[in-house]
Design a protein around this motif. Structure first.
Motif, short mmCIF file in Angstrom:
data_model
loop_
_atom_site.label_atom_id
_atom_site.label_comp_id
_atom_site.label_asym_id
_atom_site.label_seq_id
_atom_site.Cartn_x
_atom_site.Cartn_y
_atom_site.Cartn_z
N THR A 192 4.97 8.26 0.98
CA THR A 192 5.56 8.82 -0.24
C THR A 192 5.01 10.19 -0.62
O THR A 192 4.24 10.78 0.08
N TRP A 193 5.37 10.70 -1.71
CA TRP A 193 5.11 11.93 -2.44
C TRP A 193 4.45 13.05 -1.66
O TRP A 193 3.43 12.81 -1.03
N TRP A 194 4.66 14.29 -2.01
CA TRP A 194 5.93 14.64 -2.58
C TRP A 194 7.03 14.21 -1.65
O TRP A 194 7.74 13.30 -1.90
N GLU A 195 7.08 14.88 -0.51
CA GLU A 195 8.25 14.59 0.30
C GLU A 195 7.82 14.33 1.74
O GLU A 195 7.54 15.27 2.50
N PRO A 196 7.77 13.06 2.15
CA PRO A 196 7.26 12.73 3.49
C PRO A 196 8.05 13.35 4.62
O PRO A 196 7.49 13.63 5.69
N THR A 197 9.35 13.63 4.41
CA THR A 197 10.15 14.18 5.52
C THR A 197 9.75 15.61 5.87
O THR A 197 10.17 16.14 6.89
N LEU A 198 8.92 16.25 5.04
CA LEU A 198 8.46 17.61 5.37
C LEU A 198 7.22 17.58 6.26
O LEU A 198 6.74 18.62 6.67
N SER A 199 6.70 16.40 6.54
CA SER A 199 5.53 16.29 7.41
C SER A 199 5.99 16.22 8.87
O SER A 199 6.73 15.32 9.23
N PRO A 200 5.54 17.16 9.69
CA PRO A 200 6.02 17.18 11.09
C PRO A 200 5.65 15.91 11.85
O PRO A 200 6.29 15.58 12.84
N GLY A 246 0.83 -1.20 0.00
CA GLY A 246 0.00 0.00 0.00
C GLY A 246 0.87 1.25 0.00
O GLY A 246 1.89 1.29 0.68
N TYR A 247 0.47 2.23 -0.78
CA TYR A 247 1.19 3.51 -0.82
C TYR A 247 0.29 4.57 -0.21
O TYR A 247 -0.89 4.64 -0.53
N ILE A 248 0.86 5.40 0.65
CA ILE A 248 0.09 6.53 1.20
C ILE A 248 0.84 7.83 0.93
O ILE A 248 1.98 8.00 1.35
N GLN A 249 0.17 8.73 0.21
CA GLN A 249 0.75 10.07 0.03
C GLN A 249 0.54 10.80 1.34
O GLN A 249 -0.60 10.95 1.78
N VAL A 250 1.61 11.26 1.97
CA VAL A 250 1.43 11.94 3.25
C VAL A 250 1.34 13.45 3.10
O VAL A 250 0.79 14.14 3.95
N ASN A 251 1.90 13.96 2.03
CA ASN A 251 1.75 15.39 1.74
C ASN A 251 2.01 15.62 0.26
O ASN A 251 2.46 14.71 -0.44
N ARG A 252 1.68 16.81 -0.20
CA ARG A 252 1.91 17.09 -1.62
C ARG A 252 2.63 18.43 -1.78
O ARG A 252 2.11 19.37 -2.38
N ASP A 269 -5.21 13.84 -4.01
CA ASP A 269 -5.84 14.67 -5.03
C ASP A 269 -7.10 13.98 -5.50
O ASP A 269 -7.58 13.04 -4.85
N GLU A 270 -7.68 14.44 -6.62
CA GLU A 270 -8.99 13.92 -7.04
C GLU A 270 -9.00 12.42 -7.32
O GLU A 270 -10.05 11.79 -7.35
N ARG A 271 -7.83 11.82 -7.49
CA ARG A 271 -7.80 10.36 -7.72
C ARG A 271 -8.13 9.58 -6.46
O ARG A 271 -8.51 8.42 -6.52
N ASN A 314 3.81 14.08 -9.49
CA ASN A 314 2.75 14.45 -8.53
C ASN A 314 2.89 15.91 -8.12
O ASN A 314 3.36 16.22 -7.02
N PRO A 315 2.47 16.82 -9.01
CA PRO A 315 2.67 18.25 -8.74
C PRO A 315 2.04 18.70 -7.42
O PRO A 315 1.05 18.13 -6.97
N SER A 316 2.61 19.75 -6.85
CA SER A 316 2.18 20.23 -5.54
C SER A 316 0.73 20.72 -5.55
O SER A 316 0.30 21.40 -6.48
N ASN A 317 -0.02 20.36 -4.48
CA ASN A 317 -1.34 20.98 -4.26
C ASN A 317 -1.45 21.38 -2.78
O ASN A 317 -2.51 21.74 -2.31
#
Ligand code: SF4
Length: 316
Positions: A52-60, A5-11, A251-253, A22-25
């Motif tokens: 994953t995406w964009w960059e999980p390390t930017l999530s506090p 399973g993939y989880i986008q944690v931030n964009r 995103d909308e997907r 995966n452009p920024s939103n």
């Protein structure tokens, strides 16, 4: 079956890769939603989740999420651009939360090419420091590389460089460039790879990794461009093993469940004559982007094909 399973944690991201898919939103996942998704993966008996995406390390909250996944015995890893982990103390926080595996995205052994592709001066140096820090802290490191025009002639040199400087790295993943959602600037479009060129250095890279007992996977690359290493194709493995993948987008997907139908891309008329047709995913986005790519139908004996399938299923 190893369902992932993939989880986008931030964009959002601190690099600006020309070919980012995966452009920024500016969306972020909430802790409640995160827990809900992990619990759902557990119910579905998935084996791994990937942050994953964009960059999980930017999530506090990243360390909290890793902790939660570990508490419920869900194997986890993250894909990162290797900017934040250049700070030793930052990486230590993740290691202390029991992050066990990170995939760093390295585009080239050449600093100038990597920095050009990320559109972020200094990103290559930080990335090398991140790899150093993670390995020092006993976090396992694997490498992801997007195959593109600017690295297509030295994929082999890049793996040799990385294994020379970081011999502990044992696994490499190449993703052929996904042009669907990337920026449509002249520079971004110039990154589309030449498959014949990329195939030459990819075959050398795979032979080298194989000879040094390392492992690798290749995504979105037709089998006729990776002859003798078809077993390493992500899509072919999923077709043969009937595995699925679930991706939660920000995103909308929203959520996409990818099964064997998803792994079939575009096929050309010549593919009908190819003995690999039933287990090859073909050419990703042929009609819109990769219509310059040729295919080379392959001839295999029945026993050769059976051996290939057995190898994928892990029977020898
Ligand atoms: S000819 Fe078509 S089916 Fe055969 S390996 Fe190439 S892309 Fe796949």
């Amino acid at each position: 079956m190893a369902n992932i399973g993939y989880i986008q944690v931030n964009r959002y991201c601190n690099n600006q890769c020309h070919f980012c898919s995966n452009p920024s939103n500016w969306n972020n996942i909430s802790l409640e939603r995160w827990i809900e998704l992990i619990d759902d993966f557990i119910k579905r008996e998935y084996s791994w989740i990937i942050f994953t995406w964009w960059e999980p390390t930017l999530s506090p909250d990243l360390a909290k999420w890793i902790n939660y996944a570990n508490d419920v015995w869900m194997e986890n890893r993250m894909i990162s651009n290797g900017m934040m982990c250049s700070d030793y103390n930052f990486t230590k926080k993740l290691a202390d939360a029991w992050l066990k595996l990170v995939h760093f995205s390295v585009y080239s052994c050449h600093e100038k090419i990597h920095d050009f592709l990320t559109d972020t001066p200094g990103s290559w140096k930080k990335l090398m420091m991140s790899i150093t820090n993670a390995l020092k802290l006993w976090v396992r490191v694997q490498i992801n590389t997007v195959i593109n025009h600017y690295n297509e002639n030295h994929l082999d040199k890049t793996v040799k460089f990385l294994t020379k400087h970081f011999p502990q790295i044992k696994h490499f993943v190449w993703n052929n460039l996904d042009p669907l959602m990337m920026r449509k600037t002249k520079t971004a479009l110039s990154t589309l790879p030449n498959y014949d060129e990329a195939s030459k250095s990819l075959l050398k890279a795979m032979a080298y990794l194989d000879s040094t007992n390392r492992t690798f996977r290749v995504e979105r690359f037709p089998l006729c461009y990776m002859r003798w290493y078809e077993w390493a194709s992500t899509e072919t493995r999923k077709i043969v093993k009937d595995e699925e993948r679930m991706v939660h987008f920000l995103d909308e997907r929203e959520t996409i469940r990818q099964n064997w139908l998803w792994w079939e891309h575009d096929k050309l008329e010549w593919c009908k004559k190819c003995d690999l047709n039933s287990i090859c995913s073909g050419i990703f986005e042929y009609k819109n982007y990769y219509n310059y790519v040729k295919v080379y139908p392959q001839k295999l004996s029945i026993s050769e094909k059976e051996e290939l399938i057995k190898k994928i299923k892990g029977k020898f």
